[in-house]
Design a protein around this motif. Structure first.
Motif, PDB file in Angstrom:
ATOM      1  N   GLU B  34       0.502  -1.284   0.067  1.00 31.52           N
ATOM      2  CA  GLU B  34       0.301  -0.472  -0.021  1.00 31.52           C
ATOM      3  C   GLU B  34       0.975   1.115   0.056  1.00 31.52           C
ATOM      4  O   GLU B  34       0.243   2.299  -0.421  1.00 31.52           O
ATOM      5  N   GLU B 114      -9.754   2.782  -4.847  1.00 32.61           N
ATOM      6  CA  GLU B 114     -10.154   1.542  -5.298  1.00 32.61           C
ATOM      7  C   GLU B 114     -11.101   1.047  -5.467  1.00 32.61           C
ATOM      8  O   GLU B 114     -11.594   0.439  -6.911  1.00 32.61           O
ATOM      9  N   THR B 119     -10.892  -1.898  -7.989  1.00 27.34           N
ATOM     10  CA  THR B 119      -9.540  -3.106  -7.620  1.00 27.34           C
ATOM     11  C   THR B 119     -10.346  -3.434  -6.114  1.00 27.34           C
ATOM     12  O   THR B 119      -9.358  -4.646  -5.054  1.00 27.34           O
ATOM     13  N   LEU B 120     -11.371  -2.942  -5.172  1.00 26.47           N
ATOM     14  CA  LEU B 120     -11.771  -2.569  -3.789  1.00 26.47           C
ATOM     15  C   LEU B 120     -12.258  -4.225  -3.757  1.00 26.47           C
ATOM     16  O   LEU B 120     -11.781  -4.511  -2.961  1.00 26.47           O
TER      17      LEU B 120
END
Lengths: 341, 294
Positions: B34, B114, B119-120
């Motif tokens: 991250e 996201e 992409t979450l």
């Protein structure tokens, strides 16, 4: 910080409290003081981030850190967000340091009068509860009713509430409430209520935190930092502030008319600038502030001549066209009487 | 407080299944990836780059035409006496707008970004709970805030050393301390300012859970900061000032007094912690109940 539960303490008479306050002068202490003035005058212009001048204390709320050790060692730091004005007294030496302007003023007190706390220049000391209490108690005489009214908790300490009420109704002061520390007699809070109001004090100064330990000696040591502009003056009374050029009181000595709560101070040779100078450079200067004050005044005429009057909740001000200025914590009528004589 | 912290859940995670790698390890890897994402994003690099230009700009300007005493923003005229004041002058100039803006961008992006590119959902498929996701995202944006502040401070120290004298430093109280001692205080200022921005991060990440449009979350966060600062300048509403997020930001000046006045710093830290305690659980509650469709 609202009034908290009142602690229960053994009963004391007003005379006992007055004596304990008198004994407490010179008690070593350090703490934080918050001063709030709600006199009803407009906030005087101050330069942002620069020096915090004592005139700023007349409106709004201000914080100061104070350190005391005996009568001849004191330090008061008026703090702003990114600025600080320090009044440091160590023996006969008095320094006034202004962080924004990077200036240090040095005064030497006369040796003859040791322990005269009033000698410190400026009005900075009046922000502290001790000084405000001393000024109020100086007015205690037959014209004052002194009582003890319950207890209070100030800065985590239990205190008696000493109440001074001027008997003369011409005084603008309704009552003065002094919270006296129950153990040491140190005044922890002073609230001055205007006549007829009991909800919000017109002037208040209170410790928000206090420690009765002796402060370290280093706190009172001041030597001007390299690069600072240092001015040396003799005694504080002799030299006026260098920035008080136009429109400021001249050297004529103030005259006190009357006594006690209705005393009126007369100054002569005062004039206000007719228009306040504009521009960034002048912001916060003495003439700028006097100009702002002038806007709040109203013209008057009478047996005394003609002039301008300003009435705030606690103080009235009468400026005559001939340059005489009368100031007192009284109704404007009293000032006009004093002026007519 | 119902946010389950990673350490509290650790035992169950270890015993849950033999084949699964330890959760803390996953968390660390997740946090690192991250961090790489946040610090590697071109937009964020550009933000840090722009921020680092300010000390150079201010330093060069003051070097070419020294400010007279008391002119301009606080500390500006002190730079000619000591280069270290470039750190404080830069932070004073950047704190009202540019630093919160940069942090709003990073934290507003975090969840909404996201969600926006879809992409979450993938993230939640790998063994990462929504709580962990939130905490890791939050930690990464606080680290970004630190990187912003530290870059400004570092560039300011270097420019200050190159262009200006670096002897003893005069504090706000008029006392002088040695340069290394003042450098320690500058480090404390840096940490304090980062902590002040941690509150912005918390608000930003909450707003980020409300939307799938990252630019909206960034703008809303930045706008809230400006609203807070405007409210802080209206004397008529003084009673609410102590509760405003931006109110204690400039209290870092208390670190430059002698002795250091801890009271203002303490209330500043408490204000930020209060904002964390409100907005992180709000963000958590929102994320828990959110339908993650994309």
């Amino acid at each position: 910080m609202v009034a908290s539960a009142s602690p229960s303490l053994p009963t004391r008479t007003a005379a006992q409290l007055l004596a304990s306050v008198a004994q407490s002068s010179g008690t070593p202490l350090s703490g934080t003081v918050v001063e709030t003035a709600r006199l009803g005058i407009p906030a005087l212009p101050q330069a942002e981030g620069a020096a915090i001048s004592p005139t700023a204390l007349l409106a709004g709320s201000h914080t100061a850190h104070v350190w005391y050790d005996g009568a001849d060692k004191a330090r008061i730091a008026l703090v702003g967000p990114l600025a600080e004005t320090d009044f440091v007294r160590n023996g006969r030496d008095v320094w006034i340091w202004t962080s924004g302007a990077n200036t240090a003023q040095h005064y030497q007190l006369p040796a003859a009068k040791p322990g005269s706390a009033a000698a410190a220049p400026g009005t900075a000391e009046s922000v502290t509860p001790q000084k405000a209490a001393a000024q109020a108690l100086a007015a205690v005489d037959p014209t004052t009713k002194v009582t003890v009214d319950g207890t209070a908790s100030v800065a985590g300490r239990s205190a008696y509430e000493l109440v001074l009420v001027p008997k003369d109704t011409r005084s603008l002061v309704g009552d003065v409430r002094i919270a006296v520390d129950s153990k040491t007699g140190v005044p922890l809070r002073v609230r001055v209520y205007a006549r007829g109001t009991h909800t919000r004090p017109a002037f208040e100064t209170t410790f928000t935190s206090v420690s009765l330990r002796k402060p370290g000696a280093a706190v009172f040591r001041f030597s001007p930092p390299p690069g600072a502009k240092v001015t040396n003056s003799g005694t504080p009374g002799g030299a006026r502030k260098p920035d008080a050029k136009a429109g400021a009181p001249d050297k004529s000595a103030p005259k006190v008319i009357g006594t006690g709560w209705t005393a009126v101070v007369e100054l002569s040779g005062v004039s206000l600038p007719t228009s306040s100078p504009t521009g960034r450079d002048n912001r916060g200067s003495a003439s700028d502030q006097l100009g702002a004050l002038r806007k709040a005044m109203t013209p008057v005429q009478g047996a005394f001549g003609s002039g301008q009057v300003l009435r705030t909740k606690l103080v009235s001000l009468l400026l005559l066209d001939d340059g005489r200025l009368f100031v007192g914590s009284v109704t404007p009528a009293v000032l006009e009487q004093a002026a007519a004589k | 407080m119902s946010t389950s912290s990673p350490t509290m859940e650790l035992p169950s995670a270890v015993t849950s299944s033999a084949g699964e790698p330890r959760r803390s390890h996953v968390d660390l890897r997740f946090f690192r990836s991250e961090l790489r994402l946040v610090l590697g994003r071109r937009r964020n690099i550009a933000l840090v780059g722009v921020l680092s230009c300010f000390p150079i700009l201010i330093g060069t300007a003051v070097r070419l035409s020294p400010a007279s005493n008391g002119d301009g923003p606080p500390f500006l005229s002190d730079i000619t006496d000591n280069g270290l004041f470039l750190v404080f002058a830069s932070l004073t100039v950047l704190l009202p707008f540019f630093l919160p803006l940069a942090v709003s961008v990073a934290s507003g992006e975090s969840i909404a970004g996201e969600a926006n590119i879809g992409t979450l959902r993938n993230l939640l498929v790998v063994p990462v709970s929504r709580t962990r996701l939130l905490l890791v995202k939050y930690a990464a944006s606080v680290v970004f805030a630190f990187v912003c502040v530290a870059t400004v401070a570092l560039v300011a120290v270097i420019v200050g050393l190159l262009l200006f004298p670096h002897g003893d430093v005069t504090l706000l109280s008029g006392t002088t301390v040695s340069y290394p001692q003042a450098l320690w205080r500058a480090l404390l200022v840096l940490l304090y300012v980062t902590l002040m921005l941690a509150g912005v991060c918390a608000v930003g990440i909450f707003i980020s859970t409300l939307t799938e449009v990252p630019i909206g979350a960034m703008a809303a966060t930045a706008m809230l900061m400006i609203v807070s600062e405007i409210a802080d300048n209206i004397p008529q509403i003084a009673p609410i000032h102590p509760y405003l997020l931006s109110h204690p930001w400039l209290n870092f000046g208390d670190l430059l007094r002698s002795p250091i006045s801890w009271h203002g710093l303490q209330s500043g830290v408490l204000t930020q912690l209060a904002y964390l305690a409100i907005f992180l659980p709000l963000a958590w509650a929102r994320l828990q109940t959110k339908d993650i469709t994309s």
